[in-house]
Scaffold this motif. Structure first.
Motif, PDB file in Angstrom:
ATOM      1  N   SER A  21       0.838  -1.158   0.085  1.00 51.28           N
ATOM      2  CA  SER A  21       0.158  -0.109  -0.015  1.00 51.28           C
ATOM      3  C   SER A  21       0.701   1.278  -0.029  1.00 51.28           C
ATOM      4  CB  SER A  21      -0.767  -0.059   1.228  1.00 51.28           C
ATOM      5  OG  SER A  21      -0.051   0.251   2.542  1.00 51.28           O
ATOM      6  N   LYS A  22       0.292   2.570  -0.275  1.00 51.32           N
ATOM      7  CA  LYS A  22       1.000   3.785  -0.230  1.00 51.32           C
ATOM      8  C   LYS A  22       1.143   3.854   1.018  1.00 51.32           C
ATOM      9  CE  LYS A  22       0.057   6.349  -3.516  1.00 51.32           C
ATOM     10  NZ  LYS A  22      -0.540   7.576  -4.596  1.00 51.32           N
ATOM     11  N   ALA A  23       0.534   3.702   2.025  1.00 50.22           N
ATOM     12  CA  ALA A  23       0.795   3.910   3.443  1.00 50.22           C
ATOM     13  C   ALA A  23       2.197   2.995   3.815  1.00 50.22           C
ATOM     14  CB  ALA A  23      -0.527   3.723   4.460  1.00 50.22           C
ATOM     15  N   ARG A  24       2.217   1.982   3.462  1.00 49.19           N
ATOM     16  CA  ARG A  24       3.415   1.318   3.719  1.00 49.19           C
ATOM     17  C   ARG A  24       4.705   1.713   3.358  1.00 49.19           C
ATOM     18  NH1 ARG A  24       6.671  -2.780   1.741  1.00 49.19           N
ATOM     19  NH2 ARG A  24       7.646  -4.221   3.173  1.00 49.19           N
ATOM     20  N   THR A  25       4.462   2.235   1.978  1.00 52.35           N
ATOM     21  CA  THR A  25       5.817   2.716   1.141  1.00 52.35           C
ATOM     22  C   THR A  25       6.208   3.972   1.791  1.00 52.35           C
ATOM     23  OG1 THR A  25       4.941   1.714  -0.658  1.00 52.35           O
ATOM     24  CG2 THR A  25       6.390   3.326  -1.023  1.00 52.35           C
ATOM     25  N   LYS A  26       5.161   4.981   2.280  1.00 50.28           N
ATOM     26  CA  LYS A  26       5.646   6.092   3.001  1.00 50.28           C
ATOM     27  C   LYS A  26       6.262   5.763   4.166  1.00 50.28           C
ATOM     28  CE  LYS A  26       2.157   9.715   1.726  1.00 50.28           C
ATOM     29  NZ  LYS A  26       1.116  10.713   2.496  1.00 50.28           N
ATOM     30  N   ARG A  27       5.837   4.604   4.973  1.00 48.94           N
ATOM     31  CA  ARG A  27       6.732   4.340   6.172  1.00 48.94           C
ATOM     32  C   ARG A  27       8.178   4.112   5.850  1.00 48.94           C
ATOM     33  NH1 ARG A  27       4.212  -0.688   8.040  1.00 48.94           N
ATOM     34  NH2 ARG A  27       5.779  -0.479   9.640  1.00 48.94           N
ATOM     35  N   GLU A  38       6.569  11.917   1.664  1.00 46.84           N
ATOM     36  CA  GLU A  38       6.096  11.777   0.484  1.00 46.84           C
ATOM     37  C   GLU A  38       6.745  10.731  -0.466  1.00 46.84           C
ATOM     38  OE1 GLU A  38       2.994  12.374  -0.896  1.00 46.84           O
ATOM     39  OE2 GLU A  38       2.584  13.097   1.352  1.00 46.84           O
ATOM     40  N   GLY A  50       7.646   8.428   6.726  1.00 49.99           N
ATOM     41  CA  GLY A  50       6.293   9.189   6.640  1.00 49.99           C
ATOM     42  C   GLY A  50       6.616  10.128   5.544  1.00 49.99           C
TER      43      GLY A  50
END
Length: 356
Positions: free
Chosen positions: A292-298, A304, A302
């Protein structure tokens, strides 16, 4: 893909009566476009497709004439009619297709083997074929990225011809036939690209259908993983190479280029982060991270996600499960392959129109 890599693999070292068939002109719509090739072998086997099965049978009869006469020949098929007695056979393809047939003699075979060598070495090769009034081939030349020339050309190879071929090579024109004022002749132009390379980091079960589909779609696929229980040939029979090792070890063995695509799907957070750090600064055609995009942001603490990174990977088709996800990823890789030309190359392509 234009089919040339599969053909070059087959004819390498062959001595049979092979005939190369190439679509050199399409007016209207067609199943395949200019530059697509297939091979008719002396033993009756065929490599590749030019149509959805409409033309190959008839072409096989013309191939025998070409073998017997040892001359090139162009066959024109009008597929615009929709009745069952026409070449369209009710398919309504709505196109006129010109197919060039060339017997592969010792000279052409040698030059095709040279073409294979340069493509396998990662070099792009541009070809021009000088056509007579009946669209048979009288002369042809190849030029590599390093401006090496090879081919068969009658008469002196003038500076004018070399300059013209270099201009074509730099401008990346669309494949097809154009008239050359300099040579007062029609030329068939085509640019051969090295086989696109896909590097897959992660050898889990979801990588298996991805590697298989990407290979079938014409990619040269490399698989890398540090886990010996996963990175095995029996799981990835379609992979061109397997690299067993940690990311830092494997990265030193790869020579990444701007035509390479990379997919990260290790399912290991720290390894993914390490890979993204090692890949930073490399100009790639595609860099995708599974998840997910959220995991990749991590992975970026955090921040972009950089614009050169695609996450989630694949076209948004609502894919579920390894096979559907593999389809979406390969579809996006093909889309990027077809549509993402560098702006400079596109500008050169527009400038080439002045030669038409």
């Amino acid at each position: 893909m234009d089919g040339i890599h599969e053909i070059l693999d087959v004819i390498y070292g062959s001595v049979t009566d092979d005939v190369l068939a190439t679509i050199i002109r399409v007016e209207g719509s067609a199943y395949r476009k200019e530059g697509t090739s297939m091979l008719f072998r002396g033993d009756g086997t065929q490599i590749g497709l030019l149509s959805a099965g409409c033309l190959e049978k008839d072409l096989s009869y013309h191939v025998q004439d070409v073998i017997n006469q040892r001359n090139t020949k162009t066959i024109v098929y009008d597929l615009r009619d929709e009745d069952d007695l026409s070449w369209g056979q009710g398919a309504g393809c709505n196109g006129v297709i010109s197919v060039l047939l060339e017997p592969i003699d010792a000279c052409l075979r040698e030059h095709l083997c040279k073409l294979k060598f340069h493509l396998d070495s990662g070099r792009r090769v541009t070809m021009i074929k000088k056509l007579s009034k009946d669209y048979s081939v009288s002369d042809y030349l190849f030029m590599t990225d390093e401006q090496q020339l090879f081919g068969k050309w009658h008469g002196r190879l003038s500076l004018q011809i070399k300059s013209l071929l270099n201009c074509i090579h730099q401008s990346l024109p669309k494949s097809g036939i154009t008239f050359s004022q300099e040579l007062s002749a029609d030329l068939y132009l085509h640019c051969f690209e090295p086989k696109p390379r896909l590097i897959v980091f992660g050898a889990g079960r979801d990588a298996v259908p991805l590697v298989s589909m990407a290979s079938q779609a014409g990619f040269s696929v490399l698989v890398s993983d540090w886990r010996p229980a996963l990175c095995k040939e029996k799981f990835f029979p379609d992979a061109d190479q397997l690299f067993m090792g940690f990311p830092s070890e494997v990265m030193s063995m790869l020579s990444l280029s701007s035509i390479d695509s990379v997919i990260i799907l290790t399912h290991h957070f720290q390894r993914d982060r390490e890979l993204l750090h090692l890949l930073k600064g490399h100009k790639l055609r595609y860099l995708g991270v599974l998840g997910s995009k959220a995991r990749t942001k991590r992975l970026f603490d955090g921040r972009e996600i950089p614009p050169e990174i695609t996450s989630p990977v694949g076209l948004p088709i609502g894919a579920e499960g390894p096979e559907e996800i593999a389809i979406s990823i390969v579809a996006e890789l093909i889309q990027r392959q077809r549509l993402k030309k560098p702006e400079k190359a596109m500008a050169r392509e527009r400038s080439w129109s002045s030669y038409d």
